[in-house]
Design an enzyme around this catalytic site. Structure first.
Site, PDB file in Angstrom:
ATOM      1  N   LYS A   1      47.548  44.058  28.453  1.00  0.00           N
ATOM      2  CA  LYS A   1      46.405  44.294  29.339  1.00  0.00           C
ATOM      3  C   LYS A   1      46.976  44.855  30.634  1.00  0.00           C
ATOM      4  O   LYS A   1      47.735  44.160  31.322  1.00  0.00           O
ATOM      5  CB  LYS A   1      45.659  42.985  29.601  1.00  0.00           C
ATOM      6  CG  LYS A   1      44.570  43.131  30.667  1.00  0.00           C
ATOM      7  CD  LYS A   1      43.918  41.794  31.004  1.00  0.00           C
ATOM      8  CE  LYS A   1      43.138  41.911  32.299  1.00  0.00           C
ATOM      9  NZ  LYS A   1      42.631  40.632  32.789  1.00  0.00           N
TER      10      LYS A   1
ATOM     11  N   GLY B   1      37.509  36.472  40.103  1.00  0.00           N
ATOM     12  CA  GLY B   1      37.438  35.161  40.745  1.00  0.00           C
ATOM     13  C   GLY B   1      36.173  34.942  41.554  1.00  0.00           C
ATOM     14  O   GLY B   1      35.985  33.890  42.141  1.00  0.00           O
TER      15      GLY B   1
ATOM     16  N   ALA C   1      36.231  39.780  34.179  1.00  0.00           N
ATOM     17  CA  ALA C   1      36.173  39.389  35.597  1.00  0.00           C
ATOM     18  C   ALA C   1      34.758  39.317  36.144  1.00  0.00           C
ATOM     19  O   ALA C   1      33.913  40.168  35.868  1.00  0.00           O
ATOM     20  CB  ALA C   1      36.984  40.316  36.492  1.00  0.00           C
ATOM     21  N   GLY C   2      34.534  38.285  36.915  1.00  0.00           N
ATOM     22  CA  GLY C   2      33.263  38.120  37.614  1.00  0.00           C
ATOM     23  C   GLY C   2      32.273  37.223  36.902  1.00  0.00           C
ATOM     24  O   GLY C   2      31.309  36.763  37.504  1.00  0.00           O
TER      25      GLY C   2
ATOM     26  N   ASN D   1      38.128  33.669  32.442  1.00  0.00           N
ATOM     27  CA  ASN D   1      39.220  32.752  32.791  1.00  0.00           C
ATOM     28  C   ASN D   1      38.811  31.775  33.888  1.00  0.00           C
ATOM     29  O   ASN D   1      38.667  30.581  33.638  1.00  0.00           O
ATOM     30  CB  ASN D   1      40.476  33.529  33.211  1.00  0.00           C
ATOM     31  CG  ASN D   1      41.591  32.591  33.663  1.00  0.00           C
ATOM     32  OD1 ASN D   1      41.768  31.516  33.102  1.00  0.00           O
ATOM     33  ND2 ASN D   1      42.318  32.974  34.689  1.00  0.00           N
ATOM     34  N   THR D   2      38.551  32.301  35.099  1.00  0.00           N
ATOM     35  CA  THR D   2      38.284  31.425  36.243  1.00  0.00           C
ATOM     36  C   THR D   2      37.197  30.392  35.945  1.00  0.00           C
ATOM     37  O   THR D   2      37.359  29.210  36.233  1.00  0.00           O
ATOM     38  CB  THR D   2      37.868  32.261  37.476  1.00  0.00           C
ATOM     39  OG1 THR D   2      38.846  33.272  37.701  1.00  0.00           O
ATOM     40  CG2 THR D   2      37.753  31.396  38.713  1.00  0.00           C
TER      41      THR D   2
END
Lengths: 366, 256
Positions: free
Chosen positions: B97, B158, B184-185, B206-207
């Site tokens: 990635k 994040g 993301a987001g 992830n976050t």
């Protein structure tokens, strides 16, 4: 461009400047998702003191989102205590009488082995400020040894030229820490009695030269206790913001070191209490959510354990602040007394018990 | 419902990709990955410490997942390429990635450098999945360069703000032939479902999982949301209308 005009302005403010902030200014700042410079100012004021818990909750949530439940561990490695400056607050000051020492390459390797055996991969190299003893050639030679043991090496030595930083970046150095010590110009001139460190602006522009030279990370800070902590931490936060805005590629971190006892026993001008330190850290976190916050072993174990939850992203452990102190402890003068003597293994346990994953490697020279 | 996603010849039955950063400990991370059912897991090469033994993050990633090392920390294409080579040399496989972030304030990806890194790494035989800002032209260049998928962000990393870039991401979904992974987001399972309803081929979370109070439960919630969103997309969402249309005030006269 330079941060100079701003720094001198903030440092020169009257201490009462924060008294004009009202509770509603603080509440407005706390109602926002992202805060600006005015809000940051408000959060450092006496009016914000009753809101510390609210600030802490917001700061903790922001840190979690941006950095996760991870805490970077690093150690300082002192290369030399030769210094050409006379500074009223520092035990390495040229007017302090003690046998000075600089590590040989064999000794650098010995220290590296001890630190590396603790499981540490990121270090910061420190020295007194002596262009002769901490020369570029000496640092490059040290880097050839240290690259074998560590994946990231930062510097905290005398300010250098941009081209010199470029040479050091090429040898594998990737971070630069330089504290202004005090942003108040008059106090700066008073406590830095003699030597190149007297040059306020040259020191102030040092992190910027490092960023231009390709340092991946720069770390700024004010030595709290030399002047009003609100003004000083505001100036440090604004310095970090200045760098972050102009050098997008650079990771910017801030430290809040408080003056510790040491040889020469300089009495801090201003008492900086625990609540003051916490307020300074929380306000910074809310102002710059992506900035790193570094916490050293200057603070006590009890306080450090609490501060971990309040926005800190990087900590040191089991530090020696004397030259050669890891392989031969208590042999010479330390720069300051550390308060938290817990080992790396103990700090890892503490971190885990608080829900953090200790990170020893977060970058490697490529 | 047999609806596999195929990337570089690998059939994936789960459309939820997960990460390894930001977890408080490896045990929870492992359990969360397992309960997510994820078959693709990304790991930051910069944090992999092959000498760390038990503390090496790789040891706690379930063995049957496809590892997707990422180049986080790279500021330029050149750094990303070197990190990718390091990943391969360390035995992390040949999926990569690409993450090139030259902005440490907002952590937004640098599409131009990412295109360059994609070209180089595809030529070196990597399976390349670039993380990107949702820009159609950049996505097309990455696709032309041979990217195995493109991974546009839904919102800054994040931020947990959801699919703030919805219209731009939709354009990429509509126009790009290789799989589109929204990365993301995404802060809530409902937002993951939203991305899937839009027609994204997968999402990477992830976050929101790692920093949840109970990451294991949250991972499972995301898995269900991704399935539901995908099923809704396949079933064909009905058109939405703001007001009821009982009469035809403008054209009714034609038929009177």
């Amino acid at each position: 461009m330079s941060f100079y005009e701003q720094a001198v302005t903030y440092g020169g403010w009257d201490d009462s400047v924060f008294d004009q902030v009202s509770a509603s200014d603080v509440e407005r700042a706390l109602s926002k998702e992202e805060i600006n410079q005015r809000d940051y100012f408000a959060l450092l004021s006496p009016a914000a003191r009753p809101y510390l818990e609210t600030m802490a909750k917001k700061a903790q949530a922001k840190t979690l989102r941006h950095f996760g439940k991870a805490m970077q561990l690093f150690l300082p490695l002192y290369l030399s205590d030769y210094c050409v400056n006379i500074c009223k607050y520092c035990s390495f000051s040229a007017d302090q009488n003690f046998p000075r020492r600089r590590l040989t390459m064999d000794e650098v390797e010995k220290e590296a082995k001890v630190i590396s055996d603790m499981g540490i991969k990121h270090i910061i190299l420190l020295s007194g400020e002596s262009y002769q003893h901490s020369s570029i050639a000496y640092l490059q030679e040290s880097m050839r040894v240290l690259s074998k043991y560590f994946s990231s090496v930062g510097l905290e030595i005398q300010p250098l030229e941009e081209s010199e930083y470029e040479e050091l970046v090429a040898s594998g150095v990737d971070g630069l820490t330089v504290y202004q010590e005090v942003y108040n110009y008059d106090i700066y001139k008073d406590i830095h009695v003699k030597g190149p460190k007297k040059n306020y602006k040259y020191r102030l522009d040092t992190p910027e030269r490092g960023a231009k030279a390709g340092m991946r990370a720069v770390n700024v800070g004010a030595l709290l206790g030399l002047d009003d902590w609100r003004k000083e931490s505001f100036a440090a936060g604004m310095h970090a913001a200045y760098l972050q805005d102009r050098y997008l590629e650079t990771d910017v971190s801030v430290s809040f070191p408080r003056i510790r006892p040491h040889a020469g026993s300089y009495e801090p001008k201003v008492d900086v209490g625990d609540a003051d330190l916490v307020q300074a850290m929380l306000a910074l976190r809310l102002f710059l959510p992506n900035a790193g916050i570094t916490l050293s072993t200057r603070e006590s174990p009890e306080l450090r354990d609490k501060l971990l939850q309040l926005g800190v992203t990087k900590i040191s452990a089991s530090s020696s602040t004397e030259v050669g102190g890891y392989s031969e402890p208590d042999n010479t003068q330390s720069q300051f007394e550390i308060s938290d003597e817990r080992s790396v293994a103990e700090m890892k346990r503490v971190l885990k018990s608080q829900g953090f994953q200790p990170i020893v490697k977060d970058w490697q020279m490529i | 419902m047999n609806d596999p996603l195929t990337i570089a010849g690998v059939d994936l039955s789960s459309r939820l990709f997960t990460g390894t950063g930001k977890f408080g400990d490896h045990k929870v991370m492992k359990e969360a990955i397992q309960s997510s059912g994820s078959e693709v897991v990304t790991v930051a090469v910069r944090r992999v410490d092959v000498e760390a033994g038990d503390e090496n993050v790789i040891a706690d990633i379930p063995a049957d997942v496809q590892l997707m090392p990422n180049t986080s920390g790279a500021r330029t294409a050149d750094e990303a390429v070197r990190i990718a080579r390091l990943a391969k040399a360390s035995g992390l496989g040949d999926w990569i990635k690409i993450e090139v972030i030259s902005d440490q304030k907002y952590l937004l990806p640098d599409n131009e450098e990412t295109v360059k890194a994609t070209e180089i790494l595809v030529n070196e035989g990597f399976t390349v999945l670039p993380y990107m800002s949702p820009d159609l032209m950049a996505a097309k260049r990455m696709e032309e360069a041979g990217a195995a998928a493109v991974m546009p962000l839904g919102a800054p990393i994040g931020s947990n703000k959801g699919i703030r870039m919805k219209d731009m991401v939709q354009i990429i979904i509509d126009e790009i032939a290789v799989p589109v992974v929204v990365d993301a987001g995404i802060g809530k399972p409902s937002e993951a479902a939203e991305a899937m309803e839009m027609g994204a081929d997968a999402v990477l979370v992830n976050t929101a999982i790692a920093t949840a109070e109970d990451p294991v439960q949250m991972a499972e919630a995301f898995a269900r949301a991704v399935k539901a969103g995908r099923q809704a997309y396949r079933a064909g969402l009905g058109p939405t209308a703001v007001t009821a249309e009982a009469s035809s005030p403008l054209t009714g006269f034609l038929f009177e």
